[in-house]
Design an enzyme around this catalytic site. Sequence first.
Site, short mmCIF file in Angstrom:
data_model
loop_
_atom_site.label_atom_id
_atom_site.label_comp_id
_atom_site.label_asym_id
_atom_site.label_seq_id
_atom_site.Cartn_x
_atom_site.Cartn_y
_atom_site.Cartn_z
N ASP A 1 0.85 -1.19 0.00
CA ASP A 1 0.00 0.00 0.00
C ASP A 1 0.89 1.24 0.00
O ASP A 1 2.10 1.16 0.19
CB ASP A 1 -1.00 -0.02 1.16
CG ASP A 1 -0.35 -0.10 2.52
OD1 ASP A 1 0.86 0.14 2.61
OD2 ASP A 1 -1.05 -0.41 3.50
N ASP B 1 -2.84 8.24 -2.30
CA ASP B 1 -4.17 8.84 -2.39
C ASP B 1 -4.40 9.75 -1.20
O ASP B 1 -3.66 9.71 -0.21
CB ASP B 1 -5.26 7.76 -2.45
CG ASP B 1 -5.26 6.85 -1.23
OD1 ASP B 1 -4.17 6.65 -0.65
OD2 ASP B 1 -6.33 6.33 -0.86
N ASP C 1 -7.95 -7.28 2.21
CA ASP C 1 -6.90 -7.38 3.23
C ASP C 1 -7.45 -6.82 4.53
O ASP C 1 -8.35 -5.97 4.51
CB ASP C 1 -5.65 -6.59 2.83
CG ASP C 1 -5.79 -5.10 3.14
OD1 ASP C 1 -5.31 -4.66 4.21
OD2 ASP C 1 -6.41 -4.37 2.34
N CYS D 1 -12.47 -27.74 11.21
CA CYS D 1 -11.31 -27.06 10.64
C CYS D 1 -10.14 -28.04 10.54
O CYS D 1 -9.87 -28.79 11.47
CB CYS D 1 -10.92 -25.86 11.52
SG CYS D 1 -9.45 -24.98 10.95
N CYS E 1 -6.92 -26.96 9.87
CA CYS E 1 -5.67 -26.19 9.91
C CYS E 1 -4.63 -26.89 10.79
O CYS E 1 -4.95 -27.81 11.57
CB CYS E 1 -5.93 -24.77 10.42
SG CYS E 1 -6.11 -24.62 12.22
N CYS F 1 -5.60 -26.77 14.57
CA CYS F 1 -6.71 -27.64 14.97
C CYS F 1 -6.35 -29.12 14.86
O CYS F 1 -6.89 -29.96 15.58
CB CYS F 1 -7.94 -27.33 14.13
SG CYS F 1 -8.76 -25.79 14.62
N HIS G 1 -4.44 -20.39 12.73
CA HIS G 1 -5.85 -20.80 12.67
C HIS G 1 -6.72 -19.72 12.03
O HIS G 1 -7.51 -20.00 11.11
CB HIS G 1 -6.40 -21.14 14.05
CG HIS G 1 -7.89 -21.31 14.04
ND1 HIS G 1 -8.50 -22.46 13.60
CD2 HIS G 1 -8.88 -20.43 14.34
CE1 HIS G 1 -9.82 -22.30 13.65
NE2 HIS G 1 -10.07 -21.08 14.10
#
Length: 372
Positions: free
Chosen positions: A90, A144, A270, A308, A310, A313, A339
Amino acid sequence: MEFKLEAVDGKARACEIKTAHSVIKTPVFMPVGTAAVVKSLDKVDMMDILNTQIILSNTYHLYLRPGDEVIAKLGGLHKFSGYERSFLTDSGGFQAFSLGDNVKVTDDGIEFKSHIDGSKHFFTPEKVIDIEYNLNSDIMMVLDDLIALPNTRERIKKSIERTTNWAYRSLVHHVNKGRKNNIFAIVQGGTDKEFRRISAESLVELEYKGYSFDGFAIGGLSVGEENKVMYDIVEFTTPFLPENKPRYLMGVGTPEDIIECIDRGIDMFDCVMPTRNARNGYLFTNFGVLRIKNSKYKLDEKPIDESCDCYTCRNFSRAYLNHLFRAKELTYFRLASIHNLHYYLTLVKKAREAILNKRFKEFKKEFYAMRQ
């Protein structure tokens, strides 16, 4: 950049973005790596465990520390961090905006004092692009003029005029430099639909030597307005953006925000929320938010979310995470962040699959039904 629109379901889109470093399937959530690192995680976590294709880093922070020229000497963000896939940077406009009394905005650029040592600096549109060249990001956001909401019509008008002018200056500078990095413009306009239309149309029409922007972002939202207002502005603005280029909603947001804005035609997101909330004990699940610090999890042997898969988990219990959080062990930050990011990345992946199968509306209903 190569861009391909693969499927549309209502307004929801499934696209493919190919940069020099990775292939990005949208909708995509970009983890925030402000200082060239996603807090508590490293390149192995990001590439091997989470399989992210793009992360966001911050021009303002990296310019101040360690310095964009230092990063350039060390091979750019990819070599410096070890993360070999895509970076979006950014422009630093939001950070300058957030400094409050320590910033002065003129038609030439933004003067600000460093939050680190109080030293004075001046960002012009051209300087920001040069910093991003040193970082060698795959996608560069232009400078900007971001403003607080609510605001006067006069100040909003000035904001979009400056933003358009700075975008054109950035495009001219970029084209004349002949670099291969990609450049995105940012639509401003507050919550005023007429100003949003003017800003979007003005930026889309900008061209220099046959070149235009590679993508477009919607900025200046999720800064205090009601969610319904944000959704309304996104829905109004996206039709003014090209169908054949990426659409990025900056700094958004909750899982609900992401689903609602995918439904309104946004491709890229994001937000610091998954990692920041993880560090504060708030874990995202398919059934809502789980507050891991609660004493009821002290003897709970279940994973955070039984649905989940992941890394966290699959290997650790709520009881163990509750202990790590209460003991203030640093390992908690890593496991919780993995997670939460896995949850966000899986959410957009499932949204993409639903769009490809023309069942996004059903997917959205299922998403909300599980959270009741």
